[in-house]
Design an enzyme around this catalytic site. Structure first.
Site, mmCIF file in Angstrom:
data_model
loop_
_atom_site.group_PDB
_atom_site.id
_atom_site.type_symbol
_atom_site.label_atom_id
_atom_site.label_comp_id
_atom_site.label_asym_id
_atom_site.label_seq_id
_atom_site.Cartn_x
_atom_site.Cartn_y
_atom_site.Cartn_z
ATOM 1 N N TYR A 143 6.204 -0.772 4.955
ATOM 2 C CA TYR A 143 7.476 -0.059 4.853
ATOM 3 C C TYR A 143 7.285 1.413 4.472
ATOM 4 O O TYR A 143 7.869 2.291 5.110
ATOM 5 C CB TYR A 143 8.419 -0.778 3.880
ATOM 6 C CG TYR A 143 9.291 -1.813 4.562
ATOM 7 C CD1 TYR A 143 8.763 -2.640 5.551
ATOM 8 C CD2 TYR A 143 10.626 -1.977 4.234
ATOM 9 C CE1 TYR A 143 9.543 -3.590 6.189
ATOM 10 C CE2 TYR A 143 11.418 -2.928 4.865
ATOM 11 C CZ TYR A 143 10.866 -3.729 5.838
ATOM 12 O OH TYR A 143 11.650 -4.664 6.472
ATOM 13 N N GLU A 151 9.004 7.829 9.928
ATOM 14 C CA GLU A 151 10.361 8.292 10.200
ATOM 15 C C GLU A 151 10.704 9.629 9.547
ATOM 16 O O GLU A 151 11.178 10.563 10.214
ATOM 17 C CB GLU A 151 11.362 7.218 9.746
ATOM 18 C CG GLU A 151 11.230 5.900 10.497
ATOM 19 C CD GLU A 151 12.047 4.788 9.848
ATOM 20 O OE1 GLU A 151 13.243 5.045 9.545
ATOM 21 O OE2 GLU A 151 11.520 3.682 9.647
#
Length: 218
Positions: A143, A151
């Site tokens: 993550y 991202e």
């Protein structure tokens, strides 16, 4: 849960797991064949866009009570990924060739192969402990890798292009801010929203793996 609903969830999660496995295969094949990190979007972008768009069904699953996840957390996760992927990466050709796209797609693919495989096996009533352990452990690394190095870093790198091209100007003309300012605000909020999801997964980890340890002690 009714048998048709259970069968549907097994089929949906299995297809998603297979789709993400195919995405990972394409990304890795591109790396091996080109010896470059720059071809990840070309090799797997269309498939990943399709899988990510399709995953809106998970928000609906929570909304109608098909799964106990609720609506808010699935919507946050879907919205964050989908905006990043469809509004920024798909829109800007220059961004598609960044090495960070490979890192993002790699982290997403492994994470979702594990996640959807676990869901499918759970619905089928057969989920080996090692799959459950992977589901609630691999996210600890994957993550942050997908979010920070992937991202957020890509959105930051895209800012000059967003400003220069003034994308989505027609839509944002009705607001007192443009899309560039919107993405800046998203970047500020992103760590806090992501942290909520991350801590939620740690809570789930304690719940799922803690039960296993308790059973062993008993």
């Amino acid at each position: 849960m009714s048998r048709p609903s259970n069968f549907y969830l097994i089929a949906y999660n299995s297809l998603q797991a297979l789709g993400w496995a195919l995405s990972l295969s394409r990304v890795l094949n591109s790396l091996v064949s080109t010896k470059s990190l720059n071809g990840a979007y070309t090799s797997a972008g269309d498939l990943i866009c399709f899988l990510q768009t399709l995953s809106f069904l998970e928000v609906l699953h929570g909304a109608i009570g098909l799964v106990p996840s609720g609506v808010l957390l699935p919507l946050m996760q879907w919205g964050g990924r989908t905006h990043f992927l469809l509004a920024i990466v798909c829109r800007l050709d220059e961004v598609q060739e960044l090495p960070s796209i490979f890192i993002t797609f790699f982290a997403w693919s492994i994470s979702d192969i594990i996640r959807y495989s676990h869901y499918a096996l759970n619905c089928a009533g057969f989920s080996p402990f090692w799959v459950t352990y992977l589901r609630y452990t691999a996210f600890i690394v994957l993550y942050p890798l997908g979010m920070a190095i992937g991202e957020m870093w890509i959105m930051y790198q895209a800012l000059p292009l967003i400003k220069e091209k003034n994308i989505y100007a027609d839509f944002f003309n009705r607001f007192p801010f443009n899309y560039y300012s919107f993405v800046m605000a998203v970047l500020v909020c992103y760590p806090f929203l992501w942290l909520k999801l991350y801590l939620h997964l740690f809570k789930q980890r304690r719940s799922k793996l803690g039960k296993r340890h308790s059973k062993k002690k008993n």
